[in-house]
Design a protein around this motif. Sequence first.
Motif, PDB file in Angstrom:
ATOM      1  N   ALA A 100     -47.288 -72.409 -63.060  1.00  0.00           N
ATOM      2  CA  ALA A 100     -45.923 -71.853 -63.041  1.00  0.00           C
ATOM      3  C   ALA A 100     -45.141 -72.781 -63.692  1.00  0.00           C
ATOM      4  O   ALA A 100     -44.602 -73.904 -63.302  1.00  0.00           O
ATOM      5  CB  ALA A 100     -45.494 -71.426 -61.503  1.00  0.00           C
ATOM      6  N   PHE A 101     -44.356 -72.042 -64.624  1.00  0.00           N
ATOM      7  CA  PHE A 101     -43.192 -72.913 -65.511  1.00  0.00           C
ATOM      8  C   PHE A 101     -41.875 -72.304 -65.245  1.00  0.00           C
ATOM      9  O   PHE A 101     -41.647 -71.263 -65.058  1.00  0.00           O
ATOM     10  CB  PHE A 101     -43.398 -72.850 -66.960  1.00  0.00           C
ATOM     11  CG  PHE A 101     -44.722 -73.472 -67.377  1.00  0.00           C
ATOM     12  CD1 PHE A 101     -44.734 -75.042 -67.730  1.00  0.00           C
ATOM     13  CD2 PHE A 101     -45.918 -72.981 -67.295  1.00  0.00           C
ATOM     14  CE1 PHE A 101     -45.803 -75.639 -68.120  1.00  0.00           C
ATOM     15  CE2 PHE A 101     -47.184 -73.388 -67.785  1.00  0.00           C
ATOM     16  CZ  PHE A 101     -46.726 -74.714 -68.333  1.00  0.00           C
ATOM     17  N   PHE A 102     -40.901 -73.278 -64.833  1.00  0.00           N
ATOM     18  CA  PHE A 102     -39.707 -73.178 -64.634  1.00  0.00           C
ATOM     19  C   PHE A 102     -38.538 -73.493 -65.713  1.00  0.00           C
ATOM     20  O   PHE A 102     -38.879 -74.600 -66.471  1.00  0.00           O
ATOM     21  CB  PHE A 102     -39.176 -73.665 -63.319  1.00  0.00           C
ATOM     22  CG  PHE A 102     -39.906 -73.011 -61.978  1.00  0.00           C
ATOM     23  CD1 PHE A 102     -39.340 -72.048 -61.450  1.00  0.00           C
ATOM     24  CD2 PHE A 102     -40.934 -73.661 -61.590  1.00  0.00           C
ATOM     25  CE1 PHE A 102     -39.776 -71.582 -60.038  1.00  0.00           C
ATOM     26  CE2 PHE A 102     -41.680 -73.058 -60.668  1.00  0.00           C
ATOM     27  CZ  PHE A 102     -41.034 -71.931 -59.750  1.00  0.00           C
ATOM     28  N   PRO A 103     -37.522 -72.901 -65.989  1.00  0.00           N
ATOM     29  CA  PRO A 103     -36.589 -73.509 -67.173  1.00  0.00           C
ATOM     30  C   PRO A 103     -35.874 -74.876 -66.431  1.00  0.00           C
ATOM     31  O   PRO A 103     -35.530 -74.917 -65.320  1.00  0.00           O
ATOM     32  CB  PRO A 103     -35.425 -72.411 -67.017  1.00  0.00           C
ATOM     33  CG  PRO A 103     -35.561 -71.730 -65.880  1.00  0.00           C
ATOM     34  CD  PRO A 103     -37.106 -71.728 -65.391  1.00  0.00           C
ATOM     35  N   ALA A 104     -35.820 -75.826 -67.376  1.00  0.00           N
ATOM     36  CA  ALA A 104     -35.462 -77.010 -66.822  1.00  0.00           C
ATOM     37  C   ALA A 104     -34.037 -77.340 -67.039  1.00  0.00           C
ATOM     38  O   ALA A 104     -33.153 -78.148 -66.765  1.00  0.00           O
ATOM     39  CB  ALA A 104     -36.181 -78.321 -67.635  1.00  0.00           C
ATOM     40  N   ASP A 105     -33.398 -76.199 -67.704  1.00  0.00           N
ATOM     41  CA  ASP A 105     -31.850 -76.239 -68.076  1.00  0.00           C
ATOM     42  C   ASP A 105     -31.528 -74.445 -68.079  1.00  0.00           C
ATOM     43  O   ASP A 105     -32.385 -73.794 -68.363  1.00  0.00           O
ATOM     44  CB  ASP A 105     -31.545 -76.907 -69.165  1.00  0.00           C
ATOM     45  CG  ASP A 105     -32.219 -76.628 -70.483  1.00  0.00           C
ATOM     46  OD1 ASP A 105     -32.448 -75.218 -70.843  1.00  0.00           O
ATOM     47  OD2 ASP A 105     -33.003 -77.474 -71.162  1.00  0.00           O
ATOM     48  N   GLU A 106     -30.298 -74.473 -67.902  1.00  0.00           N
ATOM     49  CA  GLU A 106     -29.765 -73.067 -68.034  1.00  0.00           C
ATOM     50  C   GLU A 106     -29.993 -72.275 -69.638  1.00  0.00           C
ATOM     51  O   GLU A 106     -30.215 -71.093 -69.580  1.00  0.00           O
ATOM     52  CB  GLU A 106     -28.028 -73.099 -67.714  1.00  0.00           C
ATOM     53  CG  GLU A 106     -27.670 -71.661 -67.657  1.00  0.00           C
ATOM     54  CD  GLU A 106     -28.377 -70.754 -66.601  1.00  0.00           C
ATOM     55  OE1 GLU A 106     -28.585 -69.370 -66.735  1.00  0.00           O
ATOM     56  OE2 GLU A 106     -28.875 -71.385 -65.552  1.00  0.00           O
ATOM     57  N   ALA A 107     -30.042 -73.068 -70.406  1.00  0.00           N
ATOM     58  CA  ALA A 107     -30.117 -72.608 -71.731  1.00  0.00           C
ATOM     59  C   ALA A 107     -31.484 -71.953 -71.753  1.00  0.00           C
ATOM     60  O   ALA A 107     -31.592 -70.779 -72.498  1.00  0.00           O
ATOM     61  CB  ALA A 107     -29.783 -73.427 -73.001  1.00  0.00           C
ATOM     62  N   SER A 108     -32.600 -72.556 -71.344  1.00  0.00           N
ATOM     63  CA  SER A 108     -33.973 -72.165 -71.264  1.00  0.00           C
ATOM     64  C   SER A 108     -34.063 -70.803 -70.687  1.00  0.00           C
ATOM     65  O   SER A 108     -34.804 -70.029 -70.880  1.00  0.00           O
ATOM     66  CB  SER A 108     -34.944 -73.277 -70.690  1.00  0.00           C
ATOM     67  OG  SER A 108     -34.726 -74.359 -71.826  1.00  0.00           O
ATOM     68  N   GLY A 109     -33.427 -70.921 -69.367  1.00  0.00           N
ATOM     69  CA  GLY A 109     -33.326 -69.682 -68.612  1.00  0.00           C
ATOM     70  C   GLY A 109     -32.911 -68.626 -69.022  1.00  0.00           C
ATOM     71  O   GLY A 109     -33.505 -67.441 -69.069  1.00  0.00           O
ATOM     72  N   GLU A 110     -31.697 -68.647 -70.011  1.00  0.00           N
ATOM     73  CA  GLU A 110     -31.298 -67.583 -70.642  1.00  0.00           C
ATOM     74  C   GLU A 110     -32.217 -67.095 -71.839  1.00  0.00           C
ATOM     75  O   GLU A 110     -32.205 -65.941 -71.906  1.00  0.00           O
ATOM     76  CB  GLU A 110     -29.810 -68.032 -71.118  1.00  0.00           C
ATOM     77  CG  GLU A 110     -28.889 -68.232 -70.336  1.00  0.00           C
ATOM     78  CD  GLU A 110     -27.558 -68.704 -70.738  1.00  0.00           C
ATOM     79  OE1 GLU A 110     -27.576 -68.764 -72.038  1.00  0.00           O
ATOM     80  OE2 GLU A 110     -26.404 -69.202 -69.981  1.00  0.00           O
TER      81      GLU A 110
END
Length: 270
Positions: A251-261
């Motif tokens: 499972a991969f998670f965004p490492a920063d808010e920009a990636s999450g967006e």
Amino acid sequence: MNQQTMPVGAQLREWRQRRRMSQLTLALEANISSKHLSFVETGRAQPSREMILHLCTRLTIPPREQNMLLLAAGYAPRFPARPLEDPSLAAARMAVELVLAGHEPFPALAVDRHWTLVSANRMIEPLLAGVGPALMEPPVNVLRVALHPDGLAPQIRNLTEWRHHVLERLRQQIEASADATLIELMGELESYPVPATRFPASAPPAHQTDYGGVAIPLQLDTPAGLLSLFGTVTVFGTPIDVTLSELAIEAFFPADEASGEILRAIAKTT
């Protein structure tokens, strides 16, 4: 000699040496005499089923290989080995799909012991848009997709660092399992030329974050923007089936808010 045709004592000796343990150390941990262990390894003594399993525990031998040792000694396997499609594993399959779907809008996939893709959530496909069609022909090997010049490699901003991470993880898996297929896969991956990326070697990742040396993010260039991701691994906690013991969810998670967006935006369009 093929491992499957080796006497059980010789196989146990190989596992002990792979774990970098002396006969004396293993004998002390197993609470048996080093003389008896020597006799088992040389074939002068036939170990009981209980003794084999006892030594397997001390040597942290995986379930599939424990079965091989038992068969070599003439005993029935300890762990069942059913295909994932077996009706008896329906609940486990459902659990995997629930975990994958529940991880959206972030990418997640399930792989077997050889890194063959078993299942994935809908967030994986958009990240593979630039991968060559031949690499996506089943069975899909996710490490091959990641490091092949026709795969994701040209899109990985920190390819040198990520490649080292992937190969080191595979090396540790080989150390633990001595799996011949993984050894062959390692040789293939190491033979790949490192493709030229679109980024100069000195260019830092766009959303660089300091993780204190505890995580290596994957910096992946996509049409939607640069994604910085870090991964976690989920396995079944108490598997008594060989197939389930070898199944892992990445499972991969965004490492920063920009990636999450970016990932949330992709999810809205898929």
